[in-house]
Scaffold this motif. Structure first.
Motif, PDB file in Angstrom:
ATOM      1  N   CYS A   9      -0.116  -0.796  -2.554  1.00 39.11           N
ATOM      2  CA  CYS A   9      -0.375  -1.930  -2.803  1.00 39.11           C
ATOM      3  C   CYS A   9      -0.473  -3.275  -3.196  1.00 39.11           C
ATOM      4  CB  CYS A   9      -1.302  -1.605  -4.005  1.00 39.11           C
ATOM      5  SG  CYS A   9      -2.706  -3.259  -4.561  1.00 39.11           S
ATOM      6  N   ARG A  10       0.220  -4.690  -2.680  1.00 39.22           N
ATOM      7  CA  ARG A  10       0.809  -5.318  -2.411  1.00 39.22           C
ATOM      8  C   ARG A  10       0.920  -5.577  -4.405  1.00 39.22           C
ATOM      9  NH1 ARG A  10      -1.401 -10.604   0.878  1.00 39.22           N
ATOM     10  NH2 ARG A  10      -0.221 -11.492  -0.695  1.00 39.22           N
ATOM     11  N   ASP A  11      -0.517  -5.666  -4.741  1.00 32.46           N
ATOM     12  CA  ASP A  11      -0.978  -6.590  -5.955  1.00 32.46           C
ATOM     13  C   ASP A  11      -0.345  -5.118  -7.283  1.00 32.46           C
ATOM     14  OD1 ASP A  11      -1.816  -8.201  -5.301  1.00 32.46           O
ATOM     15  OD2 ASP A  11      -3.895  -8.054  -5.159  1.00 32.46           O
ATOM     16  N   CYS A  12      -0.778  -3.697  -7.324  1.00 31.82           N
ATOM     17  CA  CYS A  12      -0.117  -3.162  -8.835  1.00 31.82           C
ATOM     18  C   CYS A  12       0.484  -2.378  -7.999  1.00 31.82           C
ATOM     19  CB  CYS A  12      -1.173  -2.283  -8.201  1.00 31.82           C
ATOM     20  SG  CYS A  12      -2.767  -0.925  -7.377  1.00 31.82           S
ATOM     21  N   GLY A  13       0.874  -2.458  -6.579  1.00 31.57           N
ATOM     22  CA  GLY A  13       1.517  -0.966  -6.743  1.00 31.57           C
ATOM     23  C   GLY A  13       1.856   0.419  -6.244  1.00 31.57           C
ATOM     24  N   ALA A  14       0.873   0.885  -6.068  1.00 28.53           N
ATOM     25  CA  ALA A  14       0.155   2.403  -6.155  1.00 28.53           C
ATOM     26  C   ALA A  14      -0.514   2.115  -4.699  1.00 28.53           C
ATOM     27  CB  ALA A  14      -1.441   2.460  -6.836  1.00 28.53           C
ATOM     28  N   ASP A  15      -0.111   3.595  -4.485  1.00 31.07           N
ATOM     29  CA  ASP A  15      -0.098   3.577  -2.697  1.00 31.07           C
ATOM     30  C   ASP A  15      -2.188   4.059  -2.761  1.00 31.07           C
ATOM     31  OD1 ASP A  15       2.359   4.535  -3.011  1.00 31.07           O
ATOM     32  OD2 ASP A  15       2.379   7.047  -3.228  1.00 31.07           O
ATOM     33  N   PHE A  16      -1.888   3.638  -1.498  1.00 31.10           N
ATOM     34  CA  PHE A  16      -3.446   4.551  -1.128  1.00 31.10           C
ATOM     35  C   PHE A  16      -3.678   4.622   0.499  1.00 31.10           C
ATOM     36  CE2 PHE A  16      -2.865  -0.496  -0.026  1.00 31.10           C
ATOM     37  CZ  PHE A  16      -2.823  -0.001   1.421  1.00 31.10           C
ATOM     38  N   VAL A  17      -4.405   5.527   0.929  1.00 33.42           N
ATOM     39  CA  VAL A  17      -4.235   6.408   2.155  1.00 33.42           C
ATOM     40  C   VAL A  17      -5.351   5.265   3.178  1.00 33.42           C
ATOM     41  CG1 VAL A  17      -5.054   7.863   3.326  1.00 33.42           C
ATOM     42  CG2 VAL A  17      -4.093   8.550   1.011  1.00 33.42           C
ATOM     43  N   PHE A  18      -4.305   4.879   3.847  1.00 31.23           N
ATOM     44  CA  PHE A  18      -5.166   3.669   5.147  1.00 31.23           C
ATOM     45  C   PHE A  18      -5.151   5.167   6.462  1.00 31.23           C
ATOM     46  CE2 PHE A  18      -4.303   0.896   8.790  1.00 31.23           C
ATOM     47  CZ  PHE A  18      -5.581   0.222   8.850  1.00 31.23           C
ATOM     48  N   THR A  19      -6.772   5.125   5.684  1.00 29.38           N
ATOM     49  CA  THR A  19      -7.360   6.508   6.516  1.00 29.38           C
ATOM     50  C   THR A  19      -7.262   6.368   8.424  1.00 29.38           C
ATOM     51  OG1 THR A  19      -9.201   5.963   6.664  1.00 29.38           O
ATOM     52  CG2 THR A  19      -8.747   7.516   4.633  1.00 29.38           C
ATOM     53  N   ALA A  20      -7.529   7.565   8.879  1.00 32.75           N
ATOM     54  CA  ALA A  20      -7.347   7.280  10.318  1.00 32.75           C
ATOM     55  C   ALA A  20      -9.027   6.570  11.291  1.00 32.75           C
ATOM     56  CB  ALA A  20      -7.958   8.889  11.405  1.00 32.75           C
ATOM     57  N   GLY A  21      -9.946   6.960  10.029  1.00 36.54           N
ATOM     58  CA  GLY A  21     -11.935   6.197  10.845  1.00 36.54           C
ATOM     59  C   GLY A  21     -10.725   4.721  10.472  1.00 36.54           C
ATOM     60  N   GLU A  22     -10.545   4.574   9.271  1.00 32.90           N
ATOM     61  CA  GLU A  22     -10.179   2.476   9.094  1.00 32.90           C
ATOM     62  C   GLU A  22      -9.194   2.638   9.725  1.00 32.90           C
ATOM     63  OE1 GLU A  22      -8.681   3.159   4.901  1.00 32.90           O
ATOM     64  OE2 GLU A  22     -10.471   2.463   4.290  1.00 32.90           O
ATOM     65  N   GLN A  23      -8.010   3.113  10.215  1.00 32.32           N
ATOM     66  CA  GLN A  23      -7.431   2.706  11.612  1.00 32.32           C
ATOM     67  C   GLN A  23      -8.126   1.843  12.750  1.00 32.32           C
ATOM     68  OE1 GLN A  23      -3.431   4.913  11.461  1.00 32.32           O
ATOM     69  NE2 GLN A  23      -3.937   5.674   9.812  1.00 32.32           N
ATOM     70  N   GLU A  24      -8.901   3.215  12.891  1.00 28.84           N
ATOM     71  CA  GLU A  24      -9.790   3.226  14.416  1.00 28.84           C
ATOM     72  C   GLU A  24     -10.808   2.006  14.432  1.00 28.84           C
ATOM     73  OE1 GLU A  24     -13.142   5.789  16.940  1.00 28.84           O
ATOM     74  OE2 GLU A  24     -11.989   6.433  14.953  1.00 28.84           O
TER      75      GLU A  24
END
Length: 88
Positions: A9-24
């Motif tokens: 995350c560019r704001d808080c720096g936390a890692d988050f998952v960009f799921t396969a469904g979101e990518q689709e």
């Protein structure tokens, strides 16, 4: 075809998952950039945009009050809601 990816995350720096469904979904909508913010930061940004005070300007058509969700630029005319609707 797509695999889950971990982004930061560019704001808080936390890692988050960009799921396969979101990518689709992004591909279907022809979005070219990956998301930059985690869900919590996206929601916070969206809510802060909703709670903003409007900018007040003078309507270029009738001279009345125009309430805008953005700061107007001097070189472009602004219109009140009624005049803007009549221009459509």
């Amino acid at each position: 075809m797509f695999e889950d990816r971990t982004l930061q995350c560019r704001d808080c720096g936390a890692d988050f998952v960009f799921t396969a469904g979101e990518q689709e979904f992004f591909k279907e909508k022809e979005f070219t950039n990956d998301p930059q913010r985690c869900k919590a930061c996206r929601d916070a940004k969206r809510n802060s945009m909703r709670n903003r005070e409007p900018f007040i300007a003078t309507c270029a058509e009738c001279g009345g009050e125009a309430r805008l969700p953005f700061k107007p630029r001097d070189e472009r005319p602004v219109y009140c809601s009624e005049c803007f609707a009549n221009k459509q």
